[in-house]
Design an enzyme around this catalytic site. Structure first.
Site, PDB file in Angstrom:
ATOM      1  N   HIS A 191       0.807  -0.871  -0.046  1.00 25.55           N
ATOM      2  CA  HIS A 191      -0.072  -0.104   0.039  1.00 25.55           C
ATOM      3  C   HIS A 191       0.812   1.286   0.103  1.00 25.55           C
ATOM      4  O   HIS A 191       0.609   2.354  -0.636  1.00 25.55           O
ATOM      5  CB  HIS A 191      -0.946  -0.168   1.179  1.00 25.55           C
ATOM      6  CG  HIS A 191      -1.857  -1.257   1.200  1.00 25.55           C
ATOM      7  ND1 HIS A 191      -2.596  -1.744   2.254  1.00 25.55           N
ATOM      8  CD2 HIS A 191      -2.130  -1.918   0.067  1.00 25.55           C
ATOM      9  CE1 HIS A 191      -3.268  -2.733   1.949  1.00 25.55           C
ATOM     10  NE2 HIS A 191      -3.014  -2.916   0.516  1.00 25.55           N
ATOM     11  N   CYS A 509      -4.546  -5.624 -20.920  1.00 18.41           N
ATOM     12  CA  CYS A 509      -5.043  -4.772 -19.587  1.00 18.41           C
ATOM     13  C   CYS A 509      -4.194  -4.695 -18.439  1.00 18.41           C
ATOM     14  O   CYS A 509      -4.780  -4.153 -17.321  1.00 18.41           O
ATOM     15  CB  CYS A 509      -6.511  -4.605 -19.571  1.00 18.41           C
ATOM     16  SG  CYS A 509      -7.255  -6.394 -19.080  1.00 18.41           S
TER      17      CYS A 509
HETATM   18  C1  PEP Z   1      -5.054  -8.518 -14.641  1.00 16.58           C
HETATM   19  O1  PEP Z   1      -5.102  -9.748 -13.949  1.00 16.58           O
HETATM   20  O2  PEP Z   1      -4.249  -8.334 -15.285  1.00 16.58           O
HETATM   21  C2  PEP Z   1      -6.294  -7.763 -14.611  1.00 16.58           C
HETATM   22  C3  PEP Z   1      -6.213  -6.550 -15.424  1.00 16.58           C
HETATM   23  O3  PEP Z   1      -7.215  -8.008 -13.794  1.00 16.58           O
HETATM   24  P1  PEP Z   1      -6.992  -7.770 -12.317  1.00 16.58           P
HETATM   25  O4  PEP Z   1      -5.903  -6.795 -12.138  1.00 16.58           O
HETATM   26  O5  PEP Z   1      -8.331  -6.826 -11.936  1.00 16.58           O
HETATM   27  O6  PEP Z   1      -7.169  -9.040 -11.361  1.00 16.58           O
END
Ligand code: PEP
Ligand code: MG
Length: 583
Positions: A191, A509
């Site tokens: 954090h 992403c």
């Molecule tokens: C990931 O796993 O890369 C993703 C974008 O999902 P989250 O970070 O929400 O698990």
């Protein structure tokens, strides 16, 4: 002159004076309270809890848009802990029973919880122990009115073993402007790390033996590369060299800001699309300046986490429509990818009891959970289908393991459409449906999965953790968790290739999409769609504008031949250095 190496958390070059903080112990007075004053003492305690909650809410709203919504959840977790009836009651009972002052009882009770959590091997509980430490210090700070103790830190580089998020925020809100932070503690995903990024303080973590060093009056902190560096007692030649580096870096930031209004197009004319990762809300003013090509990932679990009960179909429709309406005002009909609920593992809902599992990251999370509670899932699907009627909304599933899940989901989507039709509600019939690629099975069978969805979005945060069998939140496993590991690189290349062959879109992403080095690798594999938090878009746009796709063929070949992540990073750094001077 000495050198300390560590991990860069937030980039920058600072030349300045160190402030060495050999962490003090919070001295807490322990005194008896007369029986007649017990209720007053409990009231004093409850007021300090309320103040802590208000402070955190305030901080949270100040940070909205600066860091990802997922990261903001730290603060939601702290608020939830301050609301935890068991924790609060234990302290109230303690004050009553022991007739002690609130500070002492808060310390005692929280120590009990911290010890309990520290004994559990799971790193999620170790993080909980730190969270309890943090909120209890915040309550005690409110009780003792200890404030502004840090003013002489202004403008300096703080050198400290470990810094709690609340301490950092306390400094920030008492007007202290730290020019840098050097920490012995290592926790890239902690954090504190997230907050240093939000507050944009150049920070190095994992510096070894920082108290055995002669710091001198002036130091250099350089966190512009993945491996960060501190030079203590620099000689004049080194100082001059870093002054030059500092200027170069300043120019780069200027250049990034100037390219904000330009096209995201490579030097050889290839268009790259940059999308946003967002959570429960959209700060449109923050986001518009960045000129995104759409929303690549709307993490709906944050909408559920913000609520006090499961939002029903109508509520969901409204929330998605509001986000889409606001986004469409300045980004006419650009796509919005709504990811269905992804809870489980570290993401929990206060109003939903998860099954206790030995290994929650490998258990009932994401799609596994929604498919096990069909009514819950259907509510969301209907909300999305209805909101998509008048907006360019697509739907995406998280944490898919096998094709059966996609088929089951399809049956549910068909059921939802039939029911909506019967109920006379408008919805989008031909919504595009994609899947996150997060599980190694998706990579092995990418060529098969791609035939059953409209698009892939590679979630490299989870994909890295599952390919390397390394908890993404564990500070212990931090050195192993590395998205530049050639195994992860090859996986991304395989998945991208499967999409390209079938002419379907493959975006990335995960966090790495917003990192310059990683973006080069992704582009070399053929990815043309990158989704990231708003803050990273200008930097990646500026990078894209210096790249020649024709130069990346060799980069890709070399990455795919690499034996370890350092080799991958070297290849990418070398290219980045080569193109940095281009304009
Ligand atoms: C990931 O796993 O890369 C993703 C974008 O999902 P989250 O970070 O929400 O698990
Ligand atoms: Mg994920």
């Amino acid at each position: 002159m000495g050198v300390i190496i560590g991990k860069s958390i937030f980039p920058g070059i600072v030349i300045g004076q160190p402030y060495i903080e050999r962490k003090k112990k919070l001295d807490i007075e322990n005194y008896k309270i007369a029986s007649s004053k017990i209720d007053e003492e409990i009231k004093r305690f409850l007021e300090s809890v309320q103040k802590a909650k208000n402070d955190i809410k305030q901080i949270k709203s100040n940070l909205e848009g600066k860091i990802s919504k997922e990261d903001l959840q730290i603060l939601t977790v702290h608020i939830m802990m301050l609301d935890d009836p068991q924790f609060i009651n234990d302290i109230k009972k303690g004050i009553k029973k022991e007739e002690n002052n609130a500070e002492a009882v808060v310390k005692k009770v929280s120590n009990k919880y911290i010890e309990m959590f520290e004994k559990i091997a799971d790193p999620i509980y170790k993080q909980r122990a730190l969270d309890i430490k943090d909120i209890s210090e915040r309550i005690i700070m409110n009780l003792t009115h200890e404030e502004n103790a840090y003013l002489n830190l202004n403008g300096k580089i703080l050198v400290i073993r470990e810094l709690l998020p609340s301490e950092l925020l306390k400094m920030y809100y008492s007007g202290v402007n730290l020019s840098g932070i050097i920490m012995e503690y290592m926790g890239e995903t902690s954090h504190t790390a997230i907050l240093t990024k939000a507050l944009e303080i150049p920070t190095l973590m994992g510096g070894n033996d920082i108290f055995s060093v002669d710091w001198g009056d002036q130091i250099i902190l350089d966190t512009t590369k993945i491996e960060g560096k501190v030079v203590t007692n620099p000689d004049i030649k080194t100082l001059n060299k870093f002054e030059e580096e500092k200027n170069r870096y300043k120019n780069k930031i200027k250049e990034i800001n100037e390219s904000i209004d330009k096209e995201t197009i490579t030097l050889d004319g290839e268009r790259v699309c940059l999308y946003l990762n967002i959570g429960a809300r959209l700060d449109i003013t923050q986001v518009s300046r960045k000129r995104p090509d759409g929303i690549g990932l709307l993490r709906t679990e944050l909408i559920y986490m913000d609520a006090i009960e499961f939002p029903d179909e109508d509520k969901q429709k409204k929330i998605y429509e509001n986000i889409a309406r606001e986004f469409d005002q300045s980004h006419l009909n650009k796509p919005i990818v709504i990811r269905t609920l992804d809870i489980g593992a570290d993401k929990k809902l206060s109003y939903y009891k998860m099954v206790d599992e030995e290994n929650p990251s490998l258990g009932c999370r994401g799609m596994r959970l929604t498919l096990s509670d069909k009514d819950l899932f259907k509510n969301q699907i209907k909300g999305i289908l209805r909101a998509a009627k008048h907006h360019n909304i697509k739907m995406m599933y998280p944490m898919i393991t096998n094709l059966r899940e996609i088929q089951e989901a399809r049956e549910l989507v068909d059921q939802c459409k039939a029911e909506l039709l019967q109920e006379g509600k408008e919805f989008k019939e031909d919504i595009e449906i994609g899947m996150m690629v997060e599980v190694p099975s998706n990579v092995m069978l990418a060529d098969i999965f791609i035939d059953h969805v409209d698009f892939f979005s590679i979630g490299t945060n989870d994909l890295t953790q599952y390919i390397l069998a390394t908890d993404r939140y564990s500070p212990i496993a931090e050195k192993l968790y590395d998205s530049y590991d050639p195994a992860v690189m090859r996986a991304i290349e395989i998945v991208t290739n499967a999409g390209i062959k079938k002419n379907k879109k493959v975006s990335v992403c995960g966090e790495m999409a917003g990192e310059e080095l990683a973006a080069i690798a992704l582009l070399s594999f053929g990815v043309r769609d990158l989704s990231m938090i708003p803050a990273y878009i200008p930097k990646i746009r500026n990078l894209v504008r210096k790249i020649k796709i024709s130069e990346l063929k060799i980069i890709k070949e070399n990455i795919l031949k690499s034996k370890d992540s350092q080799e991958v990073k070297n290849i990418l750094s070398e290219y980045l250095e080569k193109i940095e001077g281009r304009n």
